[in-house]
Design a protein around this motif. Structure first.
Motif, short mmCIF file in Angstrom:
data_model
loop_
_atom_site.label_atom_id
_atom_site.label_comp_id
_atom_site.label_asym_id
_atom_site.label_seq_id
_atom_site.Cartn_x
_atom_site.Cartn_y
_atom_site.Cartn_z
N ALA A 1 -6.90 -5.98 -6.03
CA ALA A 1 -7.86 -6.08 -7.13
C ALA A 1 -9.02 -5.12 -6.94
O ALA A 1 -9.51 -4.51 -7.91
N LEU A 2 -9.49 -4.96 -5.69
CA LEU A 2 -10.61 -4.06 -5.42
C LEU A 2 -10.23 -2.61 -5.71
O LEU A 2 -11.02 -1.87 -6.33
N VAL A 3 -9.05 -2.20 -5.27
CA VAL A 3 -8.60 -0.82 -5.54
C VAL A 3 -8.50 -0.58 -7.04
O VAL A 3 -8.95 0.46 -7.55
N ALA A 4 -7.93 -1.55 -7.77
CA ALA A 4 -7.81 -1.40 -9.22
C ALA A 4 -9.19 -1.32 -9.88
O ALA A 4 -9.42 -0.49 -10.77
N ALA A 5 -10.12 -2.17 -9.44
CA ALA A 5 -11.46 -2.16 -10.03
C ALA A 5 -12.18 -0.85 -9.76
O ALA A 5 -12.86 -0.31 -10.65
N VAL A 6 -12.05 -0.31 -8.54
CA VAL A 6 -12.70 0.96 -8.20
C VAL A 6 -12.15 2.09 -9.06
O VAL A 6 -12.90 2.94 -9.57
N ILE A 7 -10.83 2.12 -9.23
CA ILE A 7 -10.22 3.18 -10.05
C ILE A 7 -10.72 3.10 -11.49
O ILE A 7 -11.08 4.12 -12.10
N GLY B 1 8.76 -8.88 0.36
CA GLY B 1 8.57 -7.49 -0.03
C GLY B 1 8.75 -7.29 -1.52
O GLY B 1 7.97 -6.57 -2.16
N ILE B 2 9.75 -7.93 -2.11
CA ILE B 2 10.00 -7.79 -3.55
C ILE B 2 8.87 -8.43 -4.35
O ILE B 2 8.37 -7.85 -5.32
N VAL B 3 8.43 -9.62 -3.94
CA VAL B 3 7.39 -10.33 -4.69
C VAL B 3 6.07 -9.57 -4.64
O VAL B 3 5.41 -9.38 -5.67
N THR B 4 5.68 -9.11 -3.46
CA THR B 4 4.40 -8.41 -3.35
C THR B 4 4.42 -7.08 -4.09
O THR B 4 3.42 -6.69 -4.72
N MET B 5 5.53 -6.38 -4.06
CA MET B 5 5.60 -5.13 -4.81
C MET B 5 5.61 -5.38 -6.31
O MET B 5 5.05 -4.60 -7.09
N ALA B 6 6.25 -6.48 -6.74
CA ALA B 6 6.24 -6.83 -8.17
C ALA B 6 4.81 -7.09 -8.63
O ALA B 6 4.42 -6.69 -9.74
N ILE B 7 4.02 -7.76 -7.78
CA ILE B 7 2.62 -8.00 -8.13
C ILE B 7 1.85 -6.68 -8.23
O ILE B 7 1.08 -6.46 -9.17
N ALA B 8 2.07 -5.79 -7.25
CA ALA B 8 1.38 -4.49 -7.27
C ALA B 8 1.77 -3.68 -8.49
O ALA B 8 0.90 -3.06 -9.14
N VAL B 9 3.04 -3.67 -8.84
CA VAL B 9 3.49 -2.92 -10.02
C VAL B 9 2.93 -3.54 -11.29
O VAL B 9 2.52 -2.83 -12.23
N GLY B 10 2.88 -4.88 -11.34
CA GLY B 10 2.32 -5.55 -12.52
C GLY B 10 0.84 -5.23 -12.70
O GLY B 10 0.39 -4.93 -13.83
N VAL B 11 0.08 -5.27 -11.61
CA VAL B 11 -1.34 -4.91 -11.69
C VAL B 11 -1.49 -3.44 -12.07
O VAL B 11 -2.38 -3.06 -12.84
#
Length: 278
Positions: free
Chosen positions: A49-55, A126-136
């Motif tokens: 969330a922090l990386v997304a907010a900074v971008i 690994g699949i779940v965490t990457m799915a969250i990252a791709v969704g964000v």
């Protein structure tokens, strides 16, 4: 004397095997439903969330062009690759450190079955965490386009997504293999981060673009370098670096994977199967 009558003994109930799906769920809870697991997942989510907010903040304040979907995916996959492997390591080492492995292997005597259950849990993580990252990242692509006043650039191909997911899974399995091989949390973390953050991210990558001999040697011993022709081949050609993504490129990739993922997994599994429970 009267004869003493003895009641017939009641047969013991037949023991039933623990279903593999139940073992996977148990290992999943060991990895995520503990204080350390929850804290690590919260830190990972907070960092994403922090990386997304900074971008988004930089996009709004600096009046810069919005990032495309591929760059969003690359940026948000970094927190996943940085922190989630800790859980893949701790799913093994915390049991041996706290000696709860004695309970685990008593309830399920097949150690190999337990190892496979842990492996499946790590794979799903690994699949779940990457799915969250791709969704964000998809949400960030939409918001970034709206802030910059441009249409979102959905340039993530299925091949790029597959390589990104495969990369995350491979590094999780690497950490898992180191954990089984060492059965010690600090040692596994030092070896894992020493290789990924010092050797791969600093030494191998830097020397690869400077020396010709490094371009011939490092792809055989570094997963990151071996994957670069498949993930960033265009950028390498622009930088004037030879790109080998044919049969030789795959041979280098499989050799590096066998060295840093396959070998630790095999040797680690052998150690877990033969280690004395104490």
């Amino acid at each position: 004397m009267s004869a003493v009558s003895v009641a017939p003994s009641t047969p013991l109930p037949t023991a039933t095997k623990v279903p593999f799906g139940r073992l996977v769920m148990v290992e999943w809870r060991k990895m995520t439903d503990t204080r350390a697991g929850r804290v690590m997942l919260m830190i990972t989510g907070g960092l994403i969330a922090l990386v997304a907010a900074v971008i988004l903040l930089i996009t709004a304040l600096a009046d810069m062009a919005a990032l495309d979907a591929y760059n969003w995916m690359s940026a948000l996959s970094f927190p996943v690759s940085l922190l989630v492997p800790v859980l893949a390591i701790m799913i093994v080492t915390q049991e041996w450190g706290q000696r709860t492995h004695m309970v685990t292997f008593t309830l399920e005597p097949s150690r190999l079955k337990v190892v496979f259950a842990k492996l499946v849990a790590v794979f799903v993580l690994g699949i779940v965490t990457m799915a969250i990252a791709v969704g964000v990242g998809a949400l960030g692509t939409l918001l970034g386009g709206a802030i910059a006043g441009t249409d979102p650039n959905w340039n993530v191909t299925g091949e790029a997504l597959a390589w990104t997911l495969a990369t995350q899974i491979l590094y999780l399995l690497m950490g898992f293999g180191f954990a089984m091989l060492l059965l010690n949390t600090p040692a596994a973390l030092v070896i894992y981060y020493g290789y990924t953050l010092i050797l791969e991210a600093s030494v191998f990558s830097a020397l690869y673009f400077v020396f010709d001999w490094a371009q011939n040697v490092f792809p055989w011993i570094s997963m990151q370098v071996a994957m670069m022709p498949f993930i960033a081949g265009d950028q390498m050609q622009t930088a004037g670096v030879a790109v080998e993504d044919g049969a030789l490129g795959y041979a280098r990739l499989f050799t590096s994977i066998a060295l840093w993922v396959g070998l630790p997994l095999v040797l680690g599994t052998m150690r877990v199967l033969k280690s004395e429970l104490k």
